[in-house]
Design an enzyme around this catalytic site. Sequence first.
Site, short mmCIF file in Angstrom:
data_model
loop_
_atom_site.label_atom_id
_atom_site.label_comp_id
_atom_site.label_asym_id
_atom_site.label_seq_id
_atom_site.Cartn_x
_atom_site.Cartn_y
_atom_site.Cartn_z
N SER A 143 -30.05 10.29 -15.77
CA SER A 143 -29.05 9.98 -14.40
C SER A 143 -29.83 11.14 -13.26
O SER A 143 -30.98 10.36 -13.36
CB SER A 143 -27.41 11.43 -14.44
OG SER A 143 -26.96 11.46 -12.85
N HIS A 152 -27.72 6.22 -13.86
CA HIS A 152 -26.91 6.20 -13.21
C HIS A 152 -27.67 5.69 -11.42
O HIS A 152 -28.03 6.97 -11.06
CB HIS A 152 -26.82 7.94 -12.63
CG HIS A 152 -25.97 8.29 -14.23
ND1 HIS A 152 -24.96 9.30 -14.44
CD2 HIS A 152 -24.75 7.60 -15.25
CE1 HIS A 152 -24.81 9.73 -15.84
NE2 HIS A 152 -24.54 8.17 -16.00
N MET A 195 -26.57 15.16 -14.28
CA MET A 195 -26.33 15.80 -14.00
C MET A 195 -24.77 15.81 -15.37
O MET A 195 -24.24 14.01 -15.75
CB MET A 195 -25.72 15.64 -12.77
CG MET A 195 -24.16 17.09 -11.83
SD MET A 195 -24.31 16.49 -10.89
CE MET A 195 -25.90 17.07 -9.76
N ASP A 248 -22.11 12.25 -19.31
CA ASP A 248 -22.10 11.31 -20.20
C ASP A 248 -23.08 10.86 -21.06
O ASP A 248 -23.92 11.46 -20.75
CB ASP A 248 -22.57 10.27 -18.85
CG ASP A 248 -22.43 8.36 -19.14
OD1 ASP A 248 -21.41 8.52 -20.52
OD2 ASP A 248 -23.19 7.93 -18.27
#
Length: 384
Positions: free
Chosen positions: A202, A229, A323, A326
């Site tokens: 991400s 992401h 962050m 996930d």
Amino acid sequence: MTIRVLVVDDSSFFRRRVSEILSQDPNIEVIGTANNGKEAVEKTAELRPSVITMDIEMPVLDGISAVKQIMQQTPTPILMFSSLTHDGASATLDALDAGALDFLPKKFEDIARDKEEATKVLQQKVKEIGRRRVGGFRPQRATLNQASTARTTPERSTSSTLRQPDRTFAARSTPADSRAATKSERPKASGKQYKLMAIGTSTGGPVALQKVLTQLPANFPHPILLIQHMPGAFTPAFAQRLDSLCRIKVKEAENGDLLRPGVAYLAPGGKQMLVEGRSGNQKLKIYEDDSARVTYKPSVDITFASAAKSYGDSVLAIVLTGMGADGRDGARMLKQAGSKIWAQDEASCVVYGMPQAVASAGLSEKSIALDDVAKHINTEIGCG
């Protein structure tokens, strides 16, 4: 720790709006604003902010040029604001190459479903990258040399100018920890056999993926799944850029794609990517996900979980900077199936969230500095 922010944008309305949102958080202080890139460079040197929010299109000096100058003169964590267009995506990727750490859509309705959630996302992003200031800025001199890594043919060339050094912020660490983190470990192959590699990331992921993928050989023997992401407007441009730089082929994943060796499939932004099938006939399912329960689209957890069902114990999964958490649940399913999990180490992460979640859960076999990830992959896979 108070995060001191410089807000840069040529729109007085947007400067005021961002300043008001950030000031609502007691741990954030807006210490100044600038209305063009030249003023941003000057005020960064004068005010020494913890974080800069930066627009891309500005008069006098544009955002990308400002990022380059700031990184050369007063290295500071920078969050870019970008339009969700192809041109906006390309410009944002250029800004990340220049040293910016992350980005958000300039239209707040594109950040989240409602104003309150968008406010929290902006505040959290600023605080997360601001904390990377601890320990000081650590520029890394390794560069992505297109000439030595890209696949070049007479019909195919790249207009990319990715020659900026990869920069990350040192994490909280003691001098001894730093020496241990930067010491190059000589990898050893485990002897395990694989059929798939999957990488989830991400915040900080675009630069991290470039660094890893450009070091893989053209004859890489397995398919690669990439879950980053990123908004849907960005993934086509990012896949195209990676493809121009890498010796392996990189493409934005499409529904029905058959998984082929030496091809990396980037999950489309705003959608989910699943692996379906078994016994060498695996293909990808790409679908719209309207579920409010799923935060990330694409989700590392969802792709990892489907890989566990389809490939069992034959996956090498790697969680890079990002962050949140996930990837942890999907990594757990992969590990239970007998696959192997690695994580990026804290010192080389922009944000040590996703890798920490995997490591803290006892799922990752080892934590690896970003500079060494490709070397470990090539040795483990047997193509180094």
